[in-house]
Write a protein that holds these residues in place. Structure first.
Motif, PDB file in Angstrom:
ATOM      1  N   GLU A 111      -0.078  42.688 -79.848  1.00 27.68           N
ATOM      2  CA  GLU A 111       1.559  42.639 -80.095  1.00 27.68           C
ATOM      3  C   GLU A 111       1.919  43.148 -81.433  1.00 27.68           C
ATOM      4  O   GLU A 111       2.756  43.949 -81.597  1.00 27.68           O
ATOM      5  N   PHE A 142       5.889  46.252 -62.014  1.00 29.59           N
ATOM      6  CA  PHE A 142       5.781  45.120 -62.942  1.00 29.59           C
ATOM      7  C   PHE A 142       5.522  43.838 -61.967  1.00 29.59           C
ATOM      8  O   PHE A 142       4.893  42.789 -62.338  1.00 29.59           O
ATOM      9  N   CYS A 184       1.581  50.507 -69.092  1.00 33.85           N
ATOM     10  CA  CYS A 184       2.325  51.027 -68.034  1.00 33.85           C
ATOM     11  C   CYS A 184       2.388  52.548 -68.216  1.00 33.85           C
ATOM     12  O   CYS A 184       3.599  53.204 -68.685  1.00 33.85           O
ATOM     13  N   ASP A 217       4.661  51.458 -72.139  1.00 36.15           N
ATOM     14  CA  ASP A 217       4.400  50.394 -73.275  1.00 36.15           C
ATOM     15  C   ASP A 217       3.472  49.344 -72.858  1.00 36.15           C
ATOM     16  O   ASP A 217       2.801  49.492 -71.682  1.00 36.15           O
ATOM     17  N   TYR A 266       1.368  45.885 -72.021  1.00 39.66           N
ATOM     18  CA  TYR A 266       1.444  44.504 -71.440  1.00 39.66           C
ATOM     19  C   TYR A 266       0.154  43.804 -71.297  1.00 39.66           C
ATOM     20  O   TYR A 266      -0.692  44.278 -71.349  1.00 39.66           O
ATOM     21  N   CYS A 271       7.265  37.570 -76.677  1.00 38.93           N
ATOM     22  CA  CYS A 271       6.929  38.068 -75.347  1.00 38.93           C
ATOM     23  C   CYS A 271       7.893  37.255 -74.270  1.00 38.93           C
ATOM     24  O   CYS A 271       8.456  38.101 -73.230  1.00 38.93           O
ATOM     25  N   ARG A 290      11.351  39.135 -74.497  1.00 38.72           N
ATOM     26  CA  ARG A 290      11.200  40.354 -73.829  1.00 38.72           C
ATOM     27  C   ARG A 290      11.225  40.608 -72.534  1.00 38.72           C
ATOM     28  O   ARG A 290      11.761  41.158 -71.659  1.00 38.72           O
ATOM     29  N   ALA A 291      10.506  39.169 -71.653  1.00 31.96           N
ATOM     30  CA  ALA A 291      10.619  39.232 -70.319  1.00 31.96           C
ATOM     31  C   ALA A 291      12.052  39.115 -69.707  1.00 31.96           C
ATOM     32  O   ALA A 291      12.525  39.368 -68.849  1.00 31.96           O
ATOM     33  N   MET A 323      14.160  42.111 -69.932  1.00 34.81           N
ATOM     34  CA  MET A 323      13.831  42.950 -68.883  1.00 34.81           C
ATOM     35  C   MET A 323      14.407  42.384 -67.413  1.00 34.81           C
ATOM     36  O   MET A 323      14.660  43.189 -66.676  1.00 34.81           O
ATOM     37  N   VAL A 357       9.877  41.021 -63.254  1.00 32.83           N
ATOM     38  CA  VAL A 357       8.928  40.617 -64.221  1.00 32.83           C
ATOM     39  C   VAL A 357       8.550  39.344 -64.084  1.00 32.83           C
ATOM     40  O   VAL A 357       9.144  38.343 -64.035  1.00 32.83           O
ATOM     41  N   PRO A 368       5.213  41.194 -72.015  1.00 32.14           N
ATOM     42  CA  PRO A 368       5.720  42.498 -72.813  1.00 32.14           C
ATOM     43  C   PRO A 368       5.461  42.507 -74.200  1.00 32.14           C
ATOM     44  O   PRO A 368       5.827  41.593 -74.869  1.00 32.14           O
ATOM     45  N   CYS A 408      10.026  47.425 -74.248  1.00 32.94           N
ATOM     46  CA  CYS A 408       9.756  47.100 -72.936  1.00 32.94           C
ATOM     47  C   CYS A 408      11.102  47.058 -71.867  1.00 32.94           C
ATOM     48  O   CYS A 408      11.918  46.294 -72.368  1.00 32.94           O
TER      49      CYS A 408
END
Length: 459
Positions: A201, A315, A376, A392, A394, A416, A419-420, A423, A431, A437, A442
């Motif tokens: 990360e 995803f 990805c 990016d 994952y 993380c 970020r999810a 998304m 996701v 992520p 992301c």
């Protein structure tokens, strides 16, 4: 689904604190795991090769990566010797296992650059003292081979001949053992724990922040040198050469900055890649469709938008147990080759090397596993539309791994999770909770890169 363009602030969670290096105990555990595999394969010794481009296996096992030179680690059931050249010899001390005395060190000037002083023991003589005569010896470099490539995959080595020849002279048999580290189904480097997630990360976020600085500095008439300089890339080692392809280099995706000028209506692709992270984007130097060549003005509707829909499906498949072949099949069905031209695996494993291997290929029955660090890397290309990209890093994580991450690195887990959420809730992507992520980029695709705040979403 409907693809729309929305003006969105790119997420910015700041730069994480520097994560801890693997402990000596963790490194000792890796060496023990290698020795268990050696025993299962009947290996009396394992020779692990590394050079500047191919250091990942050696670094994972020792914490040492050769600079300028080659290096070789010879592992036996009860001993290990790291052989280094003139300039790398002092640097071997960076290894916790060398520091603790769990790995001995030898100096072989043949690993040094030409014209430097020689006079040390010959490599063949050093190996003669380490490799049991007549033993079955494994050799691990950076690649293993299939039956469709070579006559005998077991004995096709990926080591320089000046190392392979003395090994073969000493051993009863020398076999390619690179899969021990890199095979997507059983390689020791192909899954990670919570500590490695924290380090991944950090690298992904550092690369993402640099790419964001670069993108928001883009301006018509600036050179690619000036654009890359705006990234203010940090000091982490690069996992591959930085790419920046536009203008006359637009179709040469692996090109770096060469002095090309950023011009309206030109396609572009670029990346920032550190060890464990490759953040890449592609699109058009434009503020909207009117800046594109006439045949490409439906770029978002005909190409980039369907790509975003395809990635949403990608995803959603990132769950333990999903066969890699199912991922390949669904991506290729959703993004047909005659339009999107995807030739490489739609997703692969990443580590210190930009590409370890991939469980995702046609017909693969290898399951995705908890702990897989997945890039990805779904790369489309079209003669009219150019490309688009949301590349990016994952990690696929089951409940146990997610709980361990929360317990050991709560701030990493929280970023993380945020970020999810972005998304899912802002971009509209599928996701699952099993996907972590690793970077603030992301989910973000800005198709018109002179206006990067205009981002594609799904509704």
């Amino acid at each position: 689904m409907t693809v729309t363009l929305r003006r969105i602030d790119w997420p910015d969670s700041g730069q994480p604190q520097v994560p801890p290096d693997p402990t000596p105990e963790e490194m000792a555990g890796r060496l023990a795991a290698v020795r268990r595999e050696m025993a299962l394969r009947g290996l009396g010794a394992l020779a692990v090769y590394g050079d500047r481009e191919h250091a990942a296996n050696l670094h994972w096992l020792t914490g040492f990566d050769p600079r300028f030179e080659e290096a070789l680690l010879v592992v036996r059931p009860d001993d290990a010797l790291l052989i280094a050249g003139n300039e790398c010899l002092p640097y071997t001390g960076i290894s916790p296992l060398v520091e603790r005395g769990a790995i001995r060190v030898a100096h072989c000037a043949s690993f040094s650059l030409i014209s430097q002083p020689r006079g040390t023991a010959r490599l063949a003589d050093i190996l003669a003292a380490e490799v049991p005569a007549g033993a079955r010896v494994g050799a691990a470099g950076w690649k293993y081979f299939g039956a469709d490539e070579v006559d005998d995959p077991a004995t096709a080595l990926d080591l320089p001949v000046f190392i392979a020849d003395p090994l073969r002279a000493l051993a009863g048999a020398v076999v390619n053992a690179t899969d021990l580290f890199m095979h997507p189904g059983h390689g020791l480097r192909c899954t990670v724990d919570a500590g490695a997630i924290a380090r991944l990360e950090f690298a992904n976020q550092m690369a993402a922040a640099a790419l964001r600085r670069m993108v928001f500095a883009f301006g018509e008439g600036m050179t690619d040198f000036a654009a890359f300089q705006a990234a203010a890339v940090g000091g982490l080692p690069l996992g591959c050469h930085a790419t920046f392809a536009t203008g006359a280099r637009a179709t040469q995706g692996l090109s770096g900055p060469t002095g090309q000028v950023l011009r309206r209506g030109s396609p572009i692709s670029f990346n920032i890649c550190h060890w464990g992270a490759n953040i890449c984007r592609a699109g058009w130097l434009a503020r909207g469709p009117d800046d594109l060549p006439g045949p490409a003005r439906d770029y978002v509707q005909a190409f980039a938008g369907p790509y975003l829909e395809g990635l949403s499906q990608w995803f959603g498949l990132m769950r333990p147990g999903v066969p890699g072949g199912a991922v390949w099949q669904q991506v290729m069905a959703r993004l047909p080759h005659d339009t999107f031209g995807i030739d490489l695996n739609p997703g692969h494993l990443i580590g210190l090397d930009e590409w370890i291997s991939s469980p995702v290929f046609e017909g693969s029955d290898l399951p995705l596993r908890s702990g897989m660090a997945m890039q990805c890397d779904v790369i489309p290309g079209h003669p009219v539309y150019g490309s688009t990209r949301m590349e990016d890093g994952y990690v696929i994580a089951d409940a146990a791994l997610r709980a361990d991450l929360v317990a050991r690195f709560p701030a990493v887990a929280a970023r993380c999770a945020e970020r999810a959420r972005f998304m899912r809730d802002v971009i509209g992507l599928d996701v699952p909770e099993t996907l972590l992520p690793l970077a603030d980029t992301c989910g973000v695709i800005a198709p018109y890169l002179f206006d990067p705040g205009l981002v594609m979403t799904l509704r």
